[in-house]
Design a protein around this motif. Structure first.
Motif, short mmCIF file in Angstrom:
data_model
loop_
_atom_site.label_atom_id
_atom_site.label_comp_id
_atom_site.label_asym_id
_atom_site.label_seq_id
_atom_site.Cartn_x
_atom_site.Cartn_y
_atom_site.Cartn_z
N ARG A 83 11.90 -9.93 37.26
CA ARG A 83 10.44 -10.00 37.37
C ARG A 83 9.97 -9.97 38.82
O ARG A 83 8.93 -9.39 39.14
N SER A 85 11.25 -8.51 41.33
CA SER A 85 11.61 -7.30 42.07
C SER A 85 10.56 -6.21 41.90
O SER A 85 9.84 -6.15 40.91
N ASP A 86 10.50 -5.34 42.90
CA ASP A 86 9.68 -4.13 42.81
C ASP A 86 10.53 -2.92 42.48
O ASP A 86 10.09 -2.01 41.77
N LYS A 131 7.80 -1.81 37.46
CA LYS A 131 9.04 -1.73 38.24
C LYS A 131 9.49 -0.28 38.35
O LYS A 131 9.20 0.55 37.50
N ILE A 167 10.52 -0.82 31.60
CA ILE A 167 10.80 -0.13 32.87
C ILE A 167 10.99 1.35 32.55
O ILE A 167 12.06 1.79 32.12
#
Length: 208
Positions: A83, A85-86, A131, A167
């Motif tokens: 969560r 992270s990009d 993401k 994602i």
């Protein structure tokens, strides 16, 4: 500043082609912004335990026992890394036409009902959005084309499971023929690096 989650799954240690390519991809991402934060999750050196009858309720049901609560706590940690992270960079060698079992165990802890996906009237909905993922795949043979393409259970698996939790922006880079000898191996790595250059350039231009 962005947060990059790195998930390596090779068990080959320093000789791993996927690890070297993951390092290359991260280097490229950092070139655009050296302040990007990199979080490492190494499933080769620190494997995620496979679910068992003693732990599965911690992921699929209600945790009540110490083993179930420990499994749930690990799941919480892995999901929080995701969560936060990009960009997620996966290193995925092909083992027996699919992904390493350590990566499968990671997904078993990350794909969690009502936390990373939910079912509604229109079917399943991923709850992890916004993401971008880079999946770096290494293969001993050739599976992007030709007669062996139908037995590639690696790329479809990654695309399906990442998409299932929301994602959808996933780019794949391939190093193939690495089992065909030194020259073919080197050529496969060069091709993969070229693909990574294109992926990271496009990705970082959209992130800025």
């Amino acid at each position: 500043m962005r947060r990059i989650l790195v998930v390596n799954s090779s068990v080959s240690g320093d000789t791993s082609v996927s690890r070297s390519l993951v390092d290359y991809a991260v280097k490229r991402l950092l070139e655009s912004d050296p302040d990007n934060i990199v979080v490492q999750r190494d499933l080769g050196y620190g494997p995620i335990p496979h679910l068992t009858p003693a732990t599965v309720a911690g992921i699929r049901g209600v945790a009540t026992t110490p083993d179930e609560m420990a499994a749930q706590a690990l799941s919480d940690q892995l999901i929080e890394e995701l969560r936060a992270s990009d960009v997620i960079v996966f290193g995925v060698p092909m083992y027996n036409w699919s992904v390493p079992t350590s990566l499968r165990a990671w997904f078993d802890h990350v794909l969690r009902p009502r936390v990373t996906f939910a079912y509604g009237e229109d079917g399943p909905k991923g709850l992890i959005g916004g993401k971008r993922a880079i999946v770096i795949q290494t293969r001993g043979g050739v599976y992007t084309e030709g007669p062996t393409k139908p037995i590639d259970f690696q790329e479809p698996y990654m695309r399906q499971l990442l998409g299932f939790i929301g994602i959808k922006d996933v780019a794949f880079a391939h190093a193939e023929r690495i089992g065909y000898g030194p020259e073919a191996r080197d050529a496969g790595i060069v091709t993969a690096k070229s693909e990574i250059d294109g992926i990271t350039a496009r990705m970082m231009s959209r992130l800025h």
